[in-house]
Enzyme design. Structure first.
Site, PDB file in Angstrom:
ATOM      1  N   THR A 162       0.880  -1.414   0.083  1.00 16.48           N
ATOM      2  CA  THR A 162      -0.213  -0.234   0.090  1.00 16.48           C
ATOM      3  C   THR A 162       0.873   1.194  -0.274  1.00 16.48           C
ATOM      4  O   THR A 162       1.355   1.212   0.767  1.00 16.48           O
ATOM      5  CB  THR A 162      -0.910  -0.070   0.989  1.00 16.48           C
ATOM      6  OG1 THR A 162      -1.414  -1.316   1.296  1.00 16.48           O
ATOM      7  CG2 THR A 162      -1.721   0.419   1.103  1.00 16.48           C
ATOM      8  N   LYS A 179       3.792  -8.961   3.768  1.00 12.78           N
ATOM      9  CA  LYS A 179       2.841  -7.956   3.970  1.00 12.78           C
ATOM     10  C   LYS A 179       1.737  -8.968   3.100  1.00 12.78           C
ATOM     11  O   LYS A 179       1.487  -9.040   1.590  1.00 12.78           O
ATOM     12  CB  LYS A 179       2.739  -6.787   3.580  1.00 12.78           C
ATOM     13  CG  LYS A 179       1.642  -6.043   3.558  1.00 12.78           C
ATOM     14  CD  LYS A 179       1.527  -4.679   3.618  1.00 12.78           C
ATOM     15  CE  LYS A 179       0.901  -3.772   4.138  1.00 12.78           C
ATOM     16  NZ  LYS A 179       0.585  -2.244   4.120  1.00 12.78           N
ATOM     17  N   GLU A 230       1.974  -5.445  17.534  1.00 12.41           N
ATOM     18  CA  GLU A 230       2.192  -4.213  16.589  1.00 12.41           C
ATOM     19  C   GLU A 230       0.839  -3.672  16.804  1.00 12.41           C
ATOM     20  O   GLU A 230       0.164  -4.565  17.158  1.00 12.41           O
ATOM     21  CB  GLU A 230       2.191  -4.868  14.870  1.00 12.41           C
ATOM     22  CG  GLU A 230       1.058  -6.291  14.570  1.00 12.41           C
ATOM     23  CD  GLU A 230       1.721  -6.307  13.368  1.00 12.41           C
ATOM     24  OE1 GLU A 230       2.642  -6.220  12.280  1.00 12.41           O
ATOM     25  OE2 GLU A 230       1.091  -7.586  12.982  1.00 12.41           O
TER      26      GLU A 230
END
Length: 270
Positions: free
Chosen positions: A29, A140, A173
């Site tokens: 992204t 990711k 996270e």
């Protein structure tokens, strides 16, 4: 027999794509400003690592060129790259010679409140835990169901993010960001060797801190270390740095080292 979608016959499309069927792929992204993709080289490095780890053949230079061309057309916003192993037959076994599929999607610049970066945010204590899987740690990849479940735990505007722990109760996270602590002048961030996503902004911040002479530690952190921290903040390639002013019963002020790192990041991104 023809495939169906929503009760109707489906023409040729993505119905056999392994990314759709199994989450067999990766995504990036990327913030786009003035027609330029921010931190592109870092995104491509992570993508290359993910492709290597998953065994997906990919021409990274070609992908980079496509992102640059797409960003020039988008102008301002977010470019999301979905990269999958492409079509496959029934079953988990990957095709011997996959035809990688690359999909670029554009969206507007996220409208985050300015107060998130200026005054800080409250962090929701997510009950959803991150599973241990060293083979996928840091990547990711397309399977984000843990994050989907975690983000469904709260609604409204009181919390801008949620904190996710691992199976041992260690902070790892945010739902869509990386976590940093500052204690006695030392910058700490959780190790991501068994779960979590290695964000591109996280990597940049570690380099900036080391360059500026800060003590830096990447290691497994206990929840108690978070609660005893002097400063806490989150980072993401879209918004930069958000200080954290509250998590559970703990409260923090926006500290000087957090502000210093915010300034360093803003200089680079301008």
């Amino acid at each position: 027999m023809q495939d169906w979608l929503n009760g109707q016959p489906l023409g040729a499309g993505l119905q056999r794509d392994r990314g759709l069927a199994y989450g067999d792929g990766l995504f990036e992204t990327i913030a786009v400003r003035r027609g330029q993709p921010r931190l592109l080289e870092r995104h491509l490095q992570r993508l290359a690592l993910g492709c290597q780890r998953l065994g997906i053949p990919c021409d990274i230079a070609q992908v980079g060129g496509e992102i640059q061309a797409y960003a020039a057309l988008l102008g301002e916003g977010v470019a999301k790259l979905l990269l999958t192993r492409g079509d496959g037959l029934r079953g988990y076994a990957p095709p011997a010679e996959p035809e990688v599929r690359r999909l670029l999607l554009g969206s507007p610049v996220p409208a985050y409140p300015e107060a998130n970066g200026n005054e800080g945010i409250a962090l929701y204590p997510c009950a959803t835990r991150l599973a241990r899987q060293p083979l996928l740690a840091g990547l990711k990849h397309l399977n984000r169901l843990e994050q989907v479940l975690a983000r469904a735990e709260w609604s409204g505007t009181e919390y801008a993010e949620g904190l996710m722990l691992d199976q041992d109760g260690r902070p790892i996270e945010g739902v869509f960001s990386n976590l940093f602590l500052i204690r006695d002048g030392e910058l700490l961030t959780p190790a991501l060797d068994h779960c979590g996503v290695a964000g591109v902004m996280r990597g940049l911040l570690l380099e900036i801190a080391a360059r500026d002479g800060m003590r830096v530690r990447v290691s497994a952190l206990a929840l108690d270390e978070l609660l005893r921290a002097d400063e806490v903040f989150l980072c993401n390639s879209q918004y930069g740095i958000w200080p954290v002013h509250r998590y559970a019963a703990a409260n923090w002020s926006v500290g000087p080292l957090t502000r210093k790192l915010q300034g360093s990041i803003n200089e680079i991104l301008e």
